[in-house]
Scaffold this active site. Structure first.
Site, PDB file in Angstrom:
ATOM      1  N   SER A   1       0.954  -1.241  -0.004  1.00 34.71           N
ATOM      2  CA  SER A   1       0.041   0.015   0.146  1.00 34.71           C
ATOM      3  C   SER A   1       0.964   1.353  -0.011  1.00 34.71           C
ATOM      4  CB  SER A   1      -0.789   0.081   1.144  1.00 34.71           C
ATOM      5  OG  SER A   1      -1.572   1.296   1.188  1.00 34.71           O
TER       6      SER A   1
ATOM      7  N   TYR B   1      -1.336  -0.901  10.385  1.00 33.52           N
ATOM      8  CA  TYR B   1      -1.592  -1.377   8.768  1.00 33.52           C
ATOM      9  C   TYR B   1      -0.486  -0.692   8.095  1.00 33.52           C
ATOM     10  CZ  TYR B   1      -3.432  -1.330   4.080  1.00 33.52           C
ATOM     11  OH  TYR B   1      -3.577  -1.549   2.645  1.00 33.52           O
TER      12      TYR B   1
END
Length: 255
Positions: free
Chosen positions: A144, A157
């Site tokens: 990401s 995350y």
């Protein structure tokens, strides 16, 4: 042994994973569709891939469990006798504002890392022996842009995806020359998972913020990421150890 090449896509019952499975099927590959909870969406993806001419194996497996990863590899070998591309797409998060340091506990980090980092590692370890039989096989880890921008669903995350980036480079060295390992860093991807996680109001605010700052003034679709997973997995024969951003220019921002 299957004469067609085989792509294994974790977390492929929806979103990026489903788009990736369908794209590989469209381009003549057989696919392994993986899910961890509800079988119905996975079966729908499988039927779509079959309609495109692919043979499909559907396997329930939780990538955070090593035994499940090894069983998934064994079932793939038993059905197809090969695995040419592995896309580590399965992921999880907890939606916590970056400033809310009390919103995350150690257990949250453990849960997120168990899927996003350890799960990817366990899948690679389980599939490496089978993939070595078909050089130059490709592994694609779905990371990401949060890993390099310090923005995302939570600090846990972001950290997990940063760890995945580092592991991608290490695995690229460890598995060369027979298996290539690369990663994709998507920006804000339009998926039901993100919409449900943020809620309608925060999701739309996030989209507006993203488009206002990205050089291309766009957010990312699941198909955009799938195309990159195809390139790194099936096409980029001399690329390994790379992190490829698919962020519509968020990192460079508007001029």
């Amino acid at each position: 042994m299957s004469q067609k090449k085989v792509a294994v896509v974790t977390g492929s019952s929806s979103g990026i994973g489903a788009a990736t499975a369908r794209l590989y099927a469209t381009r003549g590959w057989n696919v392994v569709v993986n899910y961890s909870r509800d079988p119905a969406p996975a079966q729908a993806v499988a039927e779509a891939c079959k309609a495109l001419g692919a043979e499909v194996l559907v396997v329930k497996a939780d990538v955070s469990q090593d035994a499940d990863c090894r069983r998934l590899a064994a079932e793939t070998e038993a059905r197809f006798g090969r695995a040419d591309v592995l896309v580590n797409n399965a992921g999880t998060t907890k939606f916590v504002d970056i400033k809310d340091l009390d919103g995350l506990e150690a257990d949250d980090f453990h849960k997120i890392y168990s899927v996003n980092v350890i799960g990817a590692y366990q899948m690679v370890r389980a599939f490496a022996p089978l993939m070595r039989q078909h050089p130059v096989a490709g592994i694609v880890n779905v990371s990401s842009v949060a890993s390099i921008m310090g923005r995302g669903s939570s600090l846990a995350y972001m950290a997990s995806k940063g760890a995945l980036n580092a592991m991608t480079v290490g695995l690229a060295r460890a598995l060369a020359p027979h298996i290539r390992v690369n990663a994709i860093a998507p920006g804000l991807v339009e998926t039901p998972w993100l919409q449900e996680g943020l809620g309608a109001e925060k999701y739309q605010a996030g989209v507006d913020w993203y488009k206002g700052r990205a050089a291309l003034e766009e957010v990312i679709s699941a198909d955009d990421v799938a195309e990159t997973a195809w390139y790194l997995g099936a096409s980029a024969a001399k690329t390994t150890g790379e992190l490829l951003l698919v962020d519509a220019g968020l990192r460079i921002t508007k001029a």
